[in-house]
Design an enzyme around this catalytic site. Structure first.
Site, PDB file in Angstrom:
ATOM      1  N   HIS A  67       0.775  -1.003  -0.003  1.00 41.41           N
ATOM      2  CA  HIS A  67      -0.012   0.016  -0.034  1.00 41.41           C
ATOM      3  C   HIS A  67       0.870   1.229  -0.025  1.00 41.41           C
ATOM      4  O   HIS A  67       0.854   2.316  -0.664  1.00 41.41           O
ATOM      5  CB  HIS A  67      -0.767  -0.027   1.151  1.00 41.41           C
ATOM      6  N   GLU A  68       1.839   1.229   0.716  1.00 44.92           N
ATOM      7  CA  GLU A  68       2.863   2.516   1.131  1.00 44.92           C
ATOM      8  C   GLU A  68       3.462   2.552  -0.134  1.00 44.92           C
ATOM      9  O   GLU A  68       3.782   3.780  -0.713  1.00 44.92           O
ATOM     10  CB  GLU A  68       3.671   2.424   2.252  1.00 44.92           C
ATOM     11  N   HIS A  71       1.747   4.307  -2.880  1.00 51.19           N
ATOM     12  CA  HIS A  71       1.900   5.800  -2.469  1.00 51.19           C
ATOM     13  C   HIS A  71       3.226   6.537  -3.365  1.00 51.19           C
ATOM     14  O   HIS A  71       3.408   7.578  -4.114  1.00 51.19           O
ATOM     15  CB  HIS A  71       1.805   6.406  -1.335  1.00 51.19           C
TER      16      HIS A  71
END
Length: 149
Positions: A67-68, A71
């Site tokens: 998920h990170e 980003h």
């Protein structure tokens, strides 16, 4: 898992899943409480919550790292890296990363102290979570003094 192992894991996931290198730092931040991790826009570092790793294991940690990294890679490419952006949601779906992490299980269910005050005149009972100064406060119904019960 220590700092070197975490850094190696993040670099490995970045190459394997995204096909791009992770050139910054990933580390556990012990101050994180409500989130599984966060991507720092200014430094491009990734901070992760070690409590998620301890409670849910490496599988959950890998999901948070993916998920990170979504980003991270989208921000560096100049695309929409925020949760509401279409680019971000599409990349999450493509790599199989969750949009949100699982909530932590907290074991701080200690019984809270309830303070009880009684009016000396009319007998009205007040139940409060916080202590009050009975020298300053009076009954709201008859303006008489209060006493602790």
């Amino acid at each position: 898992m220590d700092q070197k192992q975490l850094q190696a894991l993040v670099e490995q996931i970045s190459i394997r899943v995204f096909g791009k290198p992770f050139r910054h730092t990933a580390f556990f931040n012990p101050r994180l409480r409500t989130t599984g991790g966060r991507y720092m826009l200014q430094t491009h570092n990734i901070e992760l919550n070690k409590k998620h790793y301890e409670q849910f294991g490496e599988e959950e940690l890998i999901a948070i790292i993916k998920h990170e990294l979504c980003h991270y890679h989208l921000h560096l490419e100049g695309k929409g890296y925020r949760h509401r952006d279409r680019d971000f949601r599409e990349l999450l779906q493509k790599v199989g990363a969750p949009r949100y992490c699982r909530p932590l299980i907290r074991n701080t269910k200690a019984p809270k102290t309830i303070y009880t005050y009684i009016c000396t005149s009319c007998g009205l009972t007040y139940r409060r979570k916080r202590r009050i100064n009975i020298d300053r406060y009076v009954c709201g119904r008859c303006r008489s003094k209060l006493k602790r019960s």
